[in-house]
Scaffold this motif. Structure first.
Motif, PDB file in Angstrom:
ATOM      1  N   ILE A  12       0.840  -1.170   0.039  1.00  0.00           N
ATOM      2  CA  ILE A  12       0.183   0.003  -0.128  1.00  0.00           C
ATOM      3  C   ILE A  12       0.948   1.156  -0.069  1.00  0.00           C
ATOM      4  O   ILE A  12       0.543   2.147  -0.742  1.00  0.00           O
ATOM      5  CB  ILE A  12      -0.976   0.182   1.268  1.00  0.00           C
ATOM      6  N   ILE A  13       1.894   1.280   0.984  1.00  0.00           N
ATOM      7  CA  ILE A  13       2.693   2.311   0.892  1.00  0.00           C
ATOM      8  C   ILE A  13       3.402   2.657  -0.223  1.00  0.00           C
ATOM      9  O   ILE A  13       3.802   3.611  -0.848  1.00  0.00           O
ATOM     10  CB  ILE A  13       3.640   2.425   2.204  1.00  0.00           C
ATOM     11  N   ARG A  14       3.879   1.493  -0.977  1.00  0.00           N
ATOM     12  CA  ARG A  14       4.655   1.689  -2.290  1.00  0.00           C
ATOM     13  C   ARG A  14       3.843   2.320  -3.237  1.00  0.00           C
ATOM     14  O   ARG A  14       4.196   3.235  -4.114  1.00  0.00           O
ATOM     15  CB  ARG A  14       5.158   0.273  -2.786  1.00  0.00           C
ATOM     16  N   ALA A  49      12.993   6.990   4.992  1.00  0.00           N
ATOM     17  CA  ALA A  49      12.661   5.656   5.657  1.00  0.00           C
ATOM     18  C   ALA A  49      11.430   4.943   4.771  1.00  0.00           C
ATOM     19  O   ALA A  49      11.607   3.605   4.532  1.00  0.00           O
ATOM     20  CB  ALA A  49      12.327   5.688   7.124  1.00  0.00           C
ATOM     21  N   PRO A  50      10.301   5.220   4.693  1.00  0.00           N
ATOM     22  CA  PRO A  50       9.332   4.434   4.042  1.00  0.00           C
ATOM     23  C   PRO A  50       9.817   3.946   2.377  1.00  0.00           C
ATOM     24  O   PRO A  50       9.624   2.927   2.317  1.00  0.00           O
ATOM     25  CB  PRO A  50       8.474   5.433   3.796  1.00  0.00           C
ATOM     26  N   VAL A  51      10.433   4.767   1.788  1.00  0.00           N
ATOM     27  CA  VAL A  51      11.120   4.404   0.263  1.00  0.00           C
ATOM     28  C   VAL A  51      12.088   3.141   0.360  1.00  0.00           C
ATOM     29  O   VAL A  51      11.831   2.158   0.098  1.00  0.00           O
ATOM     30  CB  VAL A  51      11.718   5.613  -0.408  1.00  0.00           C
ATOM     31  N   THR A  54      10.308  -0.068   2.340  1.00  0.00           N
ATOM     32  CA  THR A  54       9.516  -0.868   1.311  1.00  0.00           C
ATOM     33  C   THR A  54       9.951  -1.583   0.247  1.00  0.00           C
ATOM     34  O   THR A  54       9.029  -2.125  -0.563  1.00  0.00           O
ATOM     35  CB  THR A  54       8.100  -0.025   1.137  1.00  0.00           C
ATOM     36  N   HIS A  55      11.207  -1.098  -0.028  1.00  0.00           N
ATOM     37  CA  HIS A  55      11.703  -1.574  -1.095  1.00  0.00           C
ATOM     38  C   HIS A  55      12.876  -2.609  -0.956  1.00  0.00           C
ATOM     39  O   HIS A  55      13.739  -3.156  -1.642  1.00  0.00           O
ATOM     40  CB  HIS A  55      12.249  -0.528  -2.105  1.00  0.00           C
ATOM     41  N   MET A  56      13.096  -3.058   0.250  1.00  0.00           N
ATOM     42  CA  MET A  56      13.930  -4.073   0.783  1.00  0.00           C
ATOM     43  C   MET A  56      13.634  -5.357   0.456  1.00  0.00           C
ATOM     44  O   MET A  56      14.472  -6.316   0.676  1.00  0.00           O
ATOM     45  CB  MET A  56      14.308  -3.822   2.173  1.00  0.00           C
ATOM     46  N   GLY A  57      12.563  -5.629  -0.083  1.00  0.00           N
ATOM     47  CA  GLY A  57      12.163  -7.260  -0.665  1.00  0.00           C
ATOM     48  C   GLY A  57      12.262  -8.105   0.550  1.00  0.00           C
ATOM     49  O   GLY A  57      11.593  -7.799   1.900  1.00  0.00           O
TER      50      GLY A  57
END
Length: 244
Positions: A12-14, A49-51, A54-57
């Motif tokens: 959702i955040i992505r 932080a959110p980016v 949420t992209h760390m898989g």
């Protein structure tokens, strides 16, 4: 371990982030799948932080967040879900440092640290604080510099209904080298400044801030790691080019 709730919230955040940002995360593939490893990052604004998270898989990942973050119910929910480590800024927070060492040495996680200690707002580097050098001296784990830039104008771009670029760049790994030197305040600050220069190298010059034009013998304080040398960093960074 990522839970179904974590996956749902991150998705959702992505989706929201991609509505307001043009995110270039192609270099995330250079980040190893597991620790122990410190990610030395810069800190621009609330989007960092959110980016990144949420992209760390599937990576097992954590980082420090100011304790005041938990005063906001939404932020408290998110950073608890993400396994953030609360830290009291401006003091020696021994509980936070113990949690960080456990994350690195017991849980074998990636740990993000912003040596600046606070947001720059304009993307220009502030002087680093020696907490990262102190932790590195205690945990003796590799460090990988990672930066973000381009999103310092998010507020005015939102008013114009314009998507904002968000670039991520990843450098080369190294270890802090103390070489029998007394680990006093001056040495810890010198090591921190060397780390900050590694961060600066990844940024366009206009973001160098306090480190613009600064030179020092980084080899005195940092030992660079050749991923072909056989050292496990983790997996000798052998999986660094696997899919994120």
């Amino acid at each position: 371990m990522k839970t179904p709730l974590t996956w749902l919230v991150n998705t959702i955040i992505r989706t929201i982030l991609y509505c307001i940002l043009k995110i270039d995360i192609s270099e995330i593939k250079k980040v190893p799948k597991r620790g122990p490893l410190i990610l030395a990052v810069n800190h621009v604004n609330f989007l960092d932080a959110p980016v990144l998270i949420t992209h760390m898989g599937s990576r097992s990942f954590t980082g420090f967040a100011k304790r005041e973050t938990w005063d906001n119910p939404l932020m408290a929910f998110l950073f608890t879900l993400w396994g953030g480590i609360p830290i009291d800024r401006g003091v020696a927070d021994f509980n936070a440092f113990k949690a960080a060492k456990d994350a690195l040495l017991v849980k074998k996680q990636l740990l993000a640290i912003a040596p600046e200690g606070t947001r720059s707002g304009d993307g220009r580097l502030l002087q680093g604080k020696p907490g990262i050098a102190i932790l590195a001296s205690k945990a003796d784990v590799p460090i990988l510099p990672l930066v973000y830039y381009g999103h310092e104008d998010i507020s005015q771009n939102l008013r114009r209904l314009k998507r904002t670029p968000f670039h991520v760049r990843v450098g080369k790994p190294f270890r802090c080298k103390f070489s029998g030197q007394e680990r006093n305040k001056e040495i810890m600050q010198a090591v921190t400044d060397a780390i900050m220069l590694e961060i600066a190298d990844l940024l366009p010059e206009k973001y160098h801030g306090e480190y613009r034009g600064v030179t020092m013998d980084r080899g005195k304080y940092l030992e660079y790691i050749d991923s072909t040398s056989g050292e496990e960093i983790p997996q000798a960074l052998g999986e660094q080019f696997s899919h994120a």
